[in-house]
Design a protein around this motif. Sequence first.
Motif, short mmCIF file in Angstrom:
data_model
loop_
_atom_site.label_atom_id
_atom_site.label_comp_id
_atom_site.label_asym_id
_atom_site.label_seq_id
_atom_site.Cartn_x
_atom_site.Cartn_y
_atom_site.Cartn_z
N ASP A 500 -5.05 57.52 97.72
CA ASP A 500 -3.58 57.59 97.74
C ASP A 500 -2.99 56.57 96.76
O ASP A 500 -2.00 56.84 96.06
CB ASP A 500 -3.05 57.30 99.14
CG ASP A 500 -3.34 58.43 100.12
OD1 ASP A 500 -3.76 59.51 99.68
OD2 ASP A 500 -3.15 58.22 101.33
N ARG A 501 -3.61 55.40 96.72
CA ARG A 501 -3.12 54.36 95.82
C ARG A 501 -3.18 54.82 94.36
O ARG A 501 -2.22 54.66 93.59
CB ARG A 501 -3.95 53.09 96.01
CG ARG A 501 -3.35 51.86 95.36
CD ARG A 501 -4.29 50.66 95.55
NE ARG A 501 -3.57 49.43 95.40
CZ ARG A 501 -3.16 48.93 94.24
NH1 ARG A 501 -3.44 49.58 93.12
NH2 ARG A 501 -2.49 47.78 94.19
N SER A 502 -4.31 55.39 93.99
CA SER A 502 -4.48 55.87 92.62
C SER A 502 -3.47 56.96 92.29
O SER A 502 -2.91 57.00 91.19
CB SER A 502 -5.90 56.40 92.42
OG SER A 502 -6.85 55.36 92.62
N ALA A 503 -3.22 57.85 93.27
CA ALA A 503 -2.29 58.95 93.03
C ALA A 503 -0.86 58.45 92.86
O ALA A 503 -0.08 59.03 92.08
CB ALA A 503 -2.36 59.95 94.18
N ALA A 504 -0.49 57.37 93.56
CA ALA A 504 0.88 56.88 93.52
C ALA A 504 1.12 55.83 92.44
O ALA A 504 2.28 55.48 92.17
CB ALA A 504 1.25 56.28 94.88
N LEU A 505 0.06 55.35 91.79
CA LEU A 505 0.22 54.29 90.80
C LEU A 505 1.14 54.67 89.64
O LEU A 505 1.98 53.85 89.22
CB LEU A 505 -1.16 53.86 90.28
CG LEU A 505 -1.18 52.71 89.27
CD1 LEU A 505 -0.50 51.47 89.83
CD2 LEU A 505 -2.62 52.40 88.87
N PRO A 506 1.05 55.89 89.08
CA PRO A 506 1.98 56.24 87.99
C PRO A 506 3.45 56.14 88.41
O PRO A 506 4.29 55.69 87.63
CB PRO A 506 1.59 57.67 87.64
CG PRO A 506 0.15 57.77 88.03
CD PRO A 506 0.03 56.95 89.27
N ALA A 507 3.77 56.54 89.63
CA ALA A 507 5.15 56.45 90.10
C ALA A 507 5.58 55.00 90.26
O ALA A 507 6.74 54.64 90.01
CB ALA A 507 5.31 57.19 91.43
#
Length: 516
Positions: A500-507
């Motif tokens: 989840d962290r990796s997925a939300a990092l761009p935002a």
Amino acid sequence: MVDGSAGLGDSRLNAGRRERELLALGDGGVIDVLVIGGGVTGAGVALDAATRGLRTVLVEQHDLAFGTSRWSSKLVHGGLRYLASGGVGIAHESAVERDILLTTTAPHLTRALPQVVPLLPGVGTAQRALVRAGFAAGDVLRRTAGTSPAVLPRSRRIAAAEALRLAPTLRRNGLRGGLLAWDGQLVDDARLVVAIARTAAAHGASVLTRVRAQDVTGDSARLHDTLTGETLSVRARSVINATGVWADHVDPSIELRPSRGTHLVFDAAAFGGLTASLTVPIPGSTSRFVFAFPAAHGRVYLGLTDEDAPGPIPDEPVPSDAEIEFLLDTVNTVLREPLRRSDIRGSFAGLRPLLRSADDSTADISREHAVLHSPGGPITVVGGKLTTYRKMAQDAVDAAVAHAGPPASPCVTQRIPLVGAVSGAERDRIPAPPVLIERYGIEATEILRLVRTDPALAEPVAPGIDVTRAEFAYAVTHEGALTEDDLLDRRTRIGLVESDRSAALPAARAAFAHHP
């Protein structure tokens, strides 16, 4: 409208305010209280001092809630376990502070949580009697603290069907119902710290993160801005060391014996829609349990261990394999299908700042707090637990005022709602989704205002994650987030699950690009 607490000053924490207040601090002059440490206790001290009219500065070398304060069980305990060891005073204090959080200071960040002890063949007659007696004592604590049954209902015996409704993955074979009691739960511990810090800022405190205190004495410190490398010296009538497990780094005369508490993180589906704290007595103990309970972002947390943790203090403690096995083995005694390591989505561990005791194990060391003052050194507040942060802060500021002044008014924090506080019928009238009200209280309307200004902010920060881009933006402009880690690991708890962290990092990166 005025941002922050009703009728008060600006509660917004952000990079611009930080820069302005550091510049003002560099202009010199003696401050009344310098608080070192941005966890729940330090933030509480800053709020207490500021509301007494004292010029207050809080410095934290990392971020708000960077240490132990974000690694708690997210529970607001009534102190029941302390009765088993004769700790009537701390048990009552915990129950009183729980009531204050639930009804006055943070009703938007707290809620009643049912806890069910399943009556399975492994729970013998003696242990069942002990649990029932403990729950009855908890009812007495609730009444003596003045907590209404409408806030925390009375304990009772429940049938097997109700136990399964609350905890659907319980073993059915041999289930004879359960014992049900109620305690308090935090939506999130790090969000509580942010709310306290913002409320302190609304009352005039300077809250400065990424500022390290060095060469600390009882009336001075050298402050190092870790973002710019600049340093400045400050003088203070009182310096309060609220650094938790790092307290002995600030004042070497303090002797601590840290204890590690570990939690595992699961998808809610692993527990089949758990709506209570599934509470499993630890064999051989009369006061300790392993518990699984629903948490934010569609997760369940399973904890808690109590292991001696000697040696250097890490920024982020790591659970041991033995702790993971212990938690799984204990909870699996009551589940139909055993949980495996492959079911674990994440984990976290925190260190309790316990005062050293010559003989006791960490499980038996008192959780009472202490306010200590070494000659020529700062006032240190240590020990205690998250639920009693407000009383710890009150005692620390009382000591500071008694030692060095100036004269200050009595503590009033027991009746000051934190930023966003809303309860009861008011909550139902807020035109915002329940998940936003749960996290922000009345400030949920500010999140929606951002969305009206920029509809793209309504999008989730990543697919399947219940945090919007507006929440990231708000954390940058109002909640003092200065880095992507602040957003992912403390303003939200997305970072507990690595994928989840990796997925939300761009935002998270985009939030700073739009709100530098």
